[in-house]
Design a protein around this motif. Structure first.
Motif, short mmCIF file in Angstrom:
data_model
loop_
_atom_site.label_atom_id
_atom_site.label_comp_id
_atom_site.label_asym_id
_atom_site.label_seq_id
_atom_site.Cartn_x
_atom_site.Cartn_y
_atom_site.Cartn_z
N ALA A 181 0.84 -1.20 0.00
CA ALA A 181 0.00 0.00 0.00
C ALA A 181 0.88 1.24 0.00
N ILE A 208 0.42 5.40 1.09
CA ILE A 208 -0.41 6.46 1.68
C ILE A 208 0.31 7.78 1.48
N SER A 254 -2.60 12.96 -2.76
CA SER A 254 -2.97 12.39 -4.05
C SER A 254 -1.97 12.64 -5.16
N SER A 267 -0.32 3.47 -8.58
CA SER A 267 -1.37 2.55 -9.00
C SER A 267 -1.05 1.93 -10.37
N ASP A 294 -1.62 -0.61 -4.17
CA ASP A 294 -2.88 -0.05 -3.68
C ASP A 294 -2.60 1.34 -3.11
N PHE A 319 -3.79 4.99 -1.29
CA PHE A 319 -4.76 5.55 -0.35
C PHE A 319 -4.44 7.03 -0.16
N CYS A 369 -4.40 10.65 1.13
CA CYS A 369 -4.65 11.25 2.43
C CYS A 369 -4.10 12.67 2.36
N LEU A 420 -6.11 6.23 9.14
CA LEU A 420 -5.94 5.45 7.92
C LEU A 420 -4.85 4.40 8.08
N LEU A 453 -5.28 0.23 7.82
CA LEU A 453 -4.53 -0.61 6.88
C LEU A 453 -3.65 -1.62 7.62
#
Length: 107
Positions: free
Chosen positions: A6, A8, A11, A18, A23, A25, A27, A36, A40
């Motif tokens: 993952a 974090i 954006s 991706s 994955d 996420f 924030c 968060l 996870l």
């Protein structure tokens, strides 16, 4: 069960991850990072969680809790705002703890 990876962070910093199958996420508010990260880490779905340095630094309490466990590994990465030297400082601390002095960065 295979574990995933993952990422974090804000954006803008993580959207490209991706494309390589990680994955993501988003924030955008560091204040939400603790919750968060806890979600996870407790899901037992991720072996590695990359966090932008800003998020990594703001989730100190949850990082400490995760440090007591084998997985997930929490790895700081620079974000679009620039490198804050978090990863380098962390590695330097590990080396100094292991050998008694910082033989990599000579600090």
């Amino acid at each position: 069960m295979a574990k995933n990876i993952a990422v974090i962070g804000d954006s803008e910093s993580i959207k490209g991850f991706s494309a390589i199958g990680l994955d993501i996420f988003p924030c955008d508010d560091p204040a939400d990072s603790q919750k968060l990260l806890k979600k996870l880490a407790d899901s037992d779905r991720y072996a590695v969680i990359y966090l932008t340095e800003e998020i990594y630094n703001s989730a100190e309490k949850e990082r400490a809790r995760c440090a007591e466990r084998l997985t997930p590994a929490l790895i700081p990465i620079p974000g679009v705002k620039g490198n804050m030297q978090t990863g380098r400082n962390r590695l330097s601390g590990f080396v100094e703890k292991a050998v008694g002095s910082d033989i990599i960065f000579n600090n």
